[in-house]
Design a protein around this motif. Structure first.
Motif, PDB file in Angstrom:
ATOM      1  N   ILE A 118       0.798  -1.216  -0.092  1.00 30.34           N
ATOM      2  CA  ILE A 118      -0.120  -0.114  -0.140  1.00 30.34           C
ATOM      3  C   ILE A 118       0.978   1.368  -0.008  1.00 30.34           C
ATOM      4  O   ILE A 118       0.433   2.313   0.059  1.00 30.34           O
ATOM      5  CB  ILE A 118      -0.778   0.097   1.079  1.00 30.34           C
ATOM      6  CG1 ILE A 118      -0.200  -0.094   2.464  1.00 30.34           C
ATOM      7  CG2 ILE A 118      -2.075  -1.135   1.127  1.00 30.34           C
ATOM      8  CD1 ILE A 118      -1.178   0.098   3.881  1.00 30.34           C
ATOM      9  N   LEU A 119       2.057   1.185  -0.226  1.00 25.11           N
ATOM     10  CA  LEU A 119       3.039   2.195  -0.504  1.00 25.11           C
ATOM     11  C   LEU A 119       2.608   3.406  -1.024  1.00 25.11           C
ATOM     12  O   LEU A 119       2.613   4.472  -0.175  1.00 25.11           O
ATOM     13  CB  LEU A 119       4.268   1.901  -0.941  1.00 25.11           C
ATOM     14  CG  LEU A 119       5.536   1.021  -0.018  1.00 25.11           C
ATOM     15  CD1 LEU A 119       6.872   0.921  -0.759  1.00 25.11           C
ATOM     16  CD2 LEU A 119       5.688   1.897   1.347  1.00 25.11           C
ATOM     17  N   PRO A 120       2.099   3.433  -2.203  1.00 24.26           N
ATOM     18  CA  PRO A 120       1.768   4.617  -3.002  1.00 24.26           C
ATOM     19  C   PRO A 120       0.635   5.492  -2.248  1.00 24.26           C
ATOM     20  O   PRO A 120       0.214   6.576  -2.343  1.00 24.26           O
ATOM     21  CB  PRO A 120       1.343   4.162  -4.140  1.00 24.26           C
ATOM     22  CG  PRO A 120       1.836   2.896  -4.366  1.00 24.26           C
ATOM     23  CD  PRO A 120       1.938   2.414  -3.231  1.00 24.26           C
ATOM     24  N   ASN A 121      -0.194   4.690  -1.411  1.00 20.78           N
ATOM     25  CA  ASN A 121      -1.320   5.154  -0.694  1.00 20.78           C
ATOM     26  C   ASN A 121      -1.079   5.495   0.792  1.00 20.78           C
ATOM     27  O   ASN A 121      -1.874   6.149   1.286  1.00 20.78           O
ATOM     28  CB  ASN A 121      -2.425   4.109  -0.913  1.00 20.78           C
ATOM     29  CG  ASN A 121      -2.882   3.605  -2.235  1.00 20.78           C
ATOM     30  OD1 ASN A 121      -2.211   2.825  -2.708  1.00 20.78           O
ATOM     31  ND2 ASN A 121      -3.774   4.519  -2.413  1.00 20.78           N
ATOM     32  N   LEU A 122       0.085   5.307   1.132  1.00 19.16           N
ATOM     33  CA  LEU A 122       0.389   5.380   2.627  1.00 19.16           C
ATOM     34  C   LEU A 122       0.018   6.844   3.127  1.00 19.16           C
ATOM     35  O   LEU A 122      -0.661   7.303   4.113  1.00 19.16           O
ATOM     36  CB  LEU A 122       1.808   5.215   2.937  1.00 19.16           C
ATOM     37  CG  LEU A 122       2.032   3.851   3.425  1.00 19.16           C
ATOM     38  CD1 LEU A 122       3.610   3.733   3.992  1.00 19.16           C
ATOM     39  CD2 LEU A 122       1.127   3.301   4.648  1.00 19.16           C
ATOM     40  N   LYS A 123       0.192   7.999   2.255  1.00 20.20           N
ATOM     41  CA  LYS A 123       0.338   9.101   2.741  1.00 20.20           C
ATOM     42  C   LYS A 123      -1.134   9.658   2.856  1.00 20.20           C
ATOM     43  O   LYS A 123      -1.562  10.270   3.850  1.00 20.20           O
ATOM     44  CB  LYS A 123       0.845  10.387   1.653  1.00 20.20           C
ATOM     45  CG  LYS A 123       2.443  10.421   2.008  1.00 20.20           C
ATOM     46  CD  LYS A 123       2.847  11.720   2.352  1.00 20.20           C
ATOM     47  CE  LYS A 123       4.016  11.762   3.224  1.00 20.20           C
ATOM     48  NZ  LYS A 123       5.445  11.745   2.188  1.00 20.20           N
ATOM     49  N   ASP A 124      -2.070   9.154   2.029  1.00 22.01           N
ATOM     50  CA  ASP A 124      -3.510   9.361   2.085  1.00 22.01           C
ATOM     51  C   ASP A 124      -4.194   8.448   3.232  1.00 22.01           C
ATOM     52  O   ASP A 124      -5.280   8.959   3.992  1.00 22.01           O
ATOM     53  CB  ASP A 124      -4.202   8.843   0.594  1.00 22.01           C
ATOM     54  CG  ASP A 124      -3.744   9.851  -0.608  1.00 22.01           C
ATOM     55  OD1 ASP A 124      -3.375  11.013  -0.229  1.00 22.01           O
ATOM     56  OD2 ASP A 124      -4.058   9.238  -1.495  1.00 22.01           O
ATOM     57  N   ILE A 125      -3.524   7.403   3.223  1.00 18.03           N
ATOM     58  CA  ILE A 125      -4.203   6.499   4.506  1.00 18.03           C
ATOM     59  C   ILE A 125      -3.953   7.066   5.732  1.00 18.03           C
ATOM     60  O   ILE A 125      -4.844   7.280   6.637  1.00 18.03           O
ATOM     61  CB  ILE A 125      -3.721   5.270   4.696  1.00 18.03           C
ATOM     62  CG1 ILE A 125      -4.141   4.309   3.409  1.00 18.03           C
ATOM     63  CG2 ILE A 125      -3.641   4.305   5.976  1.00 18.03           C
ATOM     64  CD1 ILE A 125      -3.433   2.811   3.058  1.00 18.03           C
TER      65      ILE A 125
END
Ligand SMILES: C[S@@+](CC[C@H](N)C(=O)[O-])C[C@H]1O[C@@H](n2cnc3c(N)ncnc32)[C@H](O)[C@@H]1O
Length: 200
Positions: free
Chosen positions: A126-133
């Motif tokens: 989920i690396l590319p989504n981590l900031k949004d998460i």
């Protein structure tokens, strides 16, 4: 010969075909024997220390860690995975536990009532989504807990090196307050097991 790894990360590139992987392979990551016991145990110690009443376990796979958490804490975690096949199998193996299909990159907010989120070996996917998460967590889970169990590699990491390559770099990346951390390995292992707990 093809292995389950080919469906996950291949030659340093994310593939992410989890549904096809669970269709073809019975026990990817040898989940049924729950390797990485140091970090799994540490995650459970973290959970016991904060005595939470409710847990969201993200990326539960076949449900073996959910069962371990339940046995140790007496809390039945809400356990979710992106793969419908994994969830179907988990429900069969552990009919008394609580599994459902969810993509944590889009569905996290739905679970805002829980006291603690557990990411058990899911970070690389989920690396590319981590900031949004993390933004969703800031908005909907403030004051609650995030526990991350994650294996790092002794010099052999190919994927995600621009994000973090060890526990300390991961801690520096997370925008929450570190509560506790644990790092363990054996001399012969090629990996380092970690478990970190943050207050959101
Ligand atoms: C390495 S396995 C970990 C399984 C289990 N947590 C354990 O420790 O034995 C990672 C799991 O994350 C799931 N996964 C990957 N991306 C996901 C996402 N966006 N949302 C929910 N689950 C996801 C995969 O299907 C897979 O079952």
């Amino acid at each position: 010969m093809e292995t389950y790894h080919d469906y996950v990360i291949k030659d340093g590139k994310f593939v992410g075909k989890f549904e096809e992987m669970y269709e073809k392979f019975e026990d990817p990551w040898t989940q049924s024997v729950q390797p990485n016991k140091y970090s799994r145990m540490a995650g459970i110690v973290h959970l016991k220390n904060i005595q939470v009443k409710s847990i969201l376990e993200c990326g539960c796979g076949l449900g073996y860690y959910a069962d371990w958490i339940y046995k140790e804490t007496n809390v039945v975690p809400k356990s979710v995975d992106i793969s419908a096949i994994a969830i179907e199998k988990a429900k069969k193996i552990f009919p008394k536990l609580d599994f459902e299909v969810a993509d944590i990159c889009v569905d996290l907010e739905k679970y805002k009532e829980v006291d603690c989120i557990v990411f058990a070996e899911i970070i690389w996917y989920i690396l590319p989504n981590l900031k949004d998460i993390f933004e969703v967590m800031k908005t909907h889970f403030k004051g609650k807990y995030l526990i991350v169990n994650q294996v790092f590699y002794k010099g052999s990491q190919k994927y995600g090196t621009e994000y973090f390559t060890n526990m300390q770099e991961f801690i520096d990346y997370v925008p929450f307050t570190l509560i506790s951390k644990c790092e363990a390995t054996s001399v012969s292992d090629t990996t380092i097991e970690t478990s970190t707990m943050f207050q959101i």
